[in-house]
Enzyme design. Structure first.
Site, PDB file in Angstrom:
ATOM      1  N   LYS A 112      -2.798 -12.196  -2.439  1.00 29.71           N
ATOM      2  CA  LYS A 112      -3.466 -11.204  -1.576  1.00 29.71           C
ATOM      3  C   LYS A 112      -4.066 -11.884  -0.350  1.00 29.71           C
ATOM      4  O   LYS A 112      -3.981 -11.373   0.766  1.00 29.71           O
ATOM      5  CB  LYS A 112      -4.542 -10.444  -2.371  1.00 29.71           C
ATOM      6  CG  LYS A 112      -3.930  -9.462  -3.361  1.00 29.71           C
ATOM      7  CD  LYS A 112      -4.943  -8.882  -4.347  1.00 29.71           C
ATOM      8  CE  LYS A 112      -4.193  -8.061  -5.398  1.00 29.71           C
ATOM      9  NZ  LYS A 112      -5.038  -7.469  -6.421  1.00 29.71           N
TER      10      LYS A 112
ATOM     11  N   GLN B 205     -10.935  -7.927  -8.537  1.00 33.65           N
ATOM     12  CA  GLN B 205      -9.694  -8.124  -9.286  1.00 33.65           C
ATOM     13  C   GLN B 205      -9.893  -7.778 -10.764  1.00 33.65           C
ATOM     14  O   GLN B 205     -10.832  -8.263 -11.399  1.00 33.65           O
ATOM     15  CB  GLN B 205      -9.249  -9.585  -9.127  1.00 33.65           C
ATOM     16  CG  GLN B 205      -7.920  -9.895  -9.774  1.00 33.65           C
ATOM     17  CD  GLN B 205      -6.740  -9.187  -9.112  1.00 33.65           C
ATOM     18  OE1 GLN B 205      -6.700  -9.036  -7.892  1.00 33.65           O
ATOM     19  NE2 GLN B 205      -5.797  -8.725  -9.912  1.00 33.65           N
TER      20      GLN B 205
ATOM     21  N   ASP C 247      -8.382  -0.299  -3.400  1.00 32.84           N
ATOM     22  CA  ASP C 247      -7.580  -0.130  -4.615  1.00 32.84           C
ATOM     23  C   ASP C 247      -7.492   1.342  -5.026  1.00 32.84           C
ATOM     24  O   ASP C 247      -6.684   1.698  -5.878  1.00 32.84           O
ATOM     25  CB  ASP C 247      -8.199  -0.927  -5.787  1.00 32.84           C
ATOM     26  CG  ASP C 247      -7.567  -2.311  -5.933  1.00 32.84           C
ATOM     27  OD1 ASP C 247      -6.456  -2.518  -5.408  1.00 32.84           O
ATOM     28  OD2 ASP C 247      -8.198  -3.178  -6.574  1.00 32.84           O
TER      29      ASP C 247
END
Ligand code: NDP
Length: 306
Positions: free
Chosen positions: A55, A99, A122
């Protein structure tokens, strides 16, 4: 023997990233800074560490500034909440993700709920989930299902009136995928571990999305001839567990020799012989998920700045 059209996530993601680079550059000219993405990693889970590294690298390639926070595995929930709060208030940060999975001791729900919905790239915050379920257009959508929709659009596949079967009902893939297809007028069936006669239901699909996490679970015989097969699964398969047709593939053999495993999806790759469209693993949904994260970051930056 017919063969499906391969939907290349690698190629489509390049196109998405090209758009992101242009938008990030335009944002920088207009606002004097690049869009920013903060990534919080707790602990040293090997897969998570690799994902976070990718990422951060994608940010560099996309003209997005990255802010990486790597915390020890025993960091208490309160400390993570404090860091998220700081990042919520940091104007250089447009997108913020923690994460997953977090260590068992951490209260994942309260962490996800604490992220500013405007920075929730997200798409896991309940406000964004609610907006997605309601069918709002301007919403930060979970990256994997949004990436799948982009693949369908790029291939000119209209879900309208089609029977879509999704195997898997997770919050990050199966459920949002179902709503996105529903909003585009597919007739959606969601399957899970308690679904009886799974093969029969799958065989009914015009559009099949497999998001299970079980290597090669969906057999070629389960696939409706001509169906669109979207394989979200990413699984490590060792030589010992590999069926014959995998062992005959020279690229897979190279993987076994080099890494001791090969990456496979939830769908057996010989399904390509009956499907109409097919997303490979690797090189299918995975790169799309990463590209949409970058696209969401630029989107969040523009919305916040306007
Ligand atoms: P989860 O483990 O959260 O969910 C898996 C789902 O599959 C559950 O709903 C479960 O049912 C269902 N399931 C498990 N076993 C069976 C079975 N035998 N028959 C039918 N359904 C079953 O996984 P995720 O949704 O997070 O991920 C799914 C896969 O996609 C994984 O391989 C993951 O690595 C991959 N992934 C790939 C991404 C990408 O970018 N390519 C991104 C995200 C995930 P139940 O709810 O009843 O337990």
């Amino acid at each position: 023997m017919t063969s499906a059209k391969i939907i290349s996530g690698t190629e489509i993601s390049e196109k998405v990233l090209g758009e992101v680079r242009g938008e990030a550059e335009a944002f920088r000219s207009r606002h004097g800074r690049s869009p920013g993405l903060a990534v919080v990693l707790v602990g040293d889970d090997p897969a998570s560490t690799v994902y976070v590294r990718m990422k951060i690298r994608d940010c560099g390639l996309s003209g997005i500034e990255s802010f990486s926070h790597h915390l020890p595995g025993d960091t208490p929930t309160e400390e993570i909440l404090r860091i998220v709060k700081d990042l919520n208030g940091d104007d250089r940060v447009d997108g913020l993700l923690v994460q997953l999975p977090l260590p068992d001791e951490v209260d994942t729900v309260s962490i996800l709920d604490s992220i500013d919905p405007a920075k929730d790239v997200d798409g896991f915050h309940p406000v964004n989930v609610g907006r997605l379920v309601r069918g709002d257009r301007d919403v930060l959508m979970p990256c994997t299902p949004a990436g799948v929709m982009r693949m369908l659009d790029e291939e000119g596949i209209d879900p309208h009136g089609r029977r879509a079967v999704i195997v898997g009902r997770s919050d990050i893939v199966g459920k949002p995928m179902a709503f996105l297809l529903l909003h585009r007028h597919a007739t959606v069936t969601i399957c899970h571990s308690r679904t009886p006669d799974l093969d029969r239901t799958v065989r009914n699909a015009d559009i099949l999305v497999a998001a299970v996490g079980r290597p090669l679970m969906v057999k070629k015989e389960w696939v409706n001839p001509g169906a669109v097969v979207i394989d979200v699964g990413v699984n490590q398969l060792t030589r010992e567990d590999a069926p014959g047709h995998i062992l005959e593939d020279p690229d897979r053999v190279k993987d076994f020799d080099k890494k001791g495993y090969t990456l496979v999806g939830d769908v057996s790759p010989d399904a390509v012989e009956v499907a109409g469209w097919y997303t490979p693993v690797p090189g299918g949904v995975g790169p799309m998920t990463r590209a949409i994260l970058m696209a969401n970051t630029v989107k969040a930056a523009k919305w916040r700045a306007d």
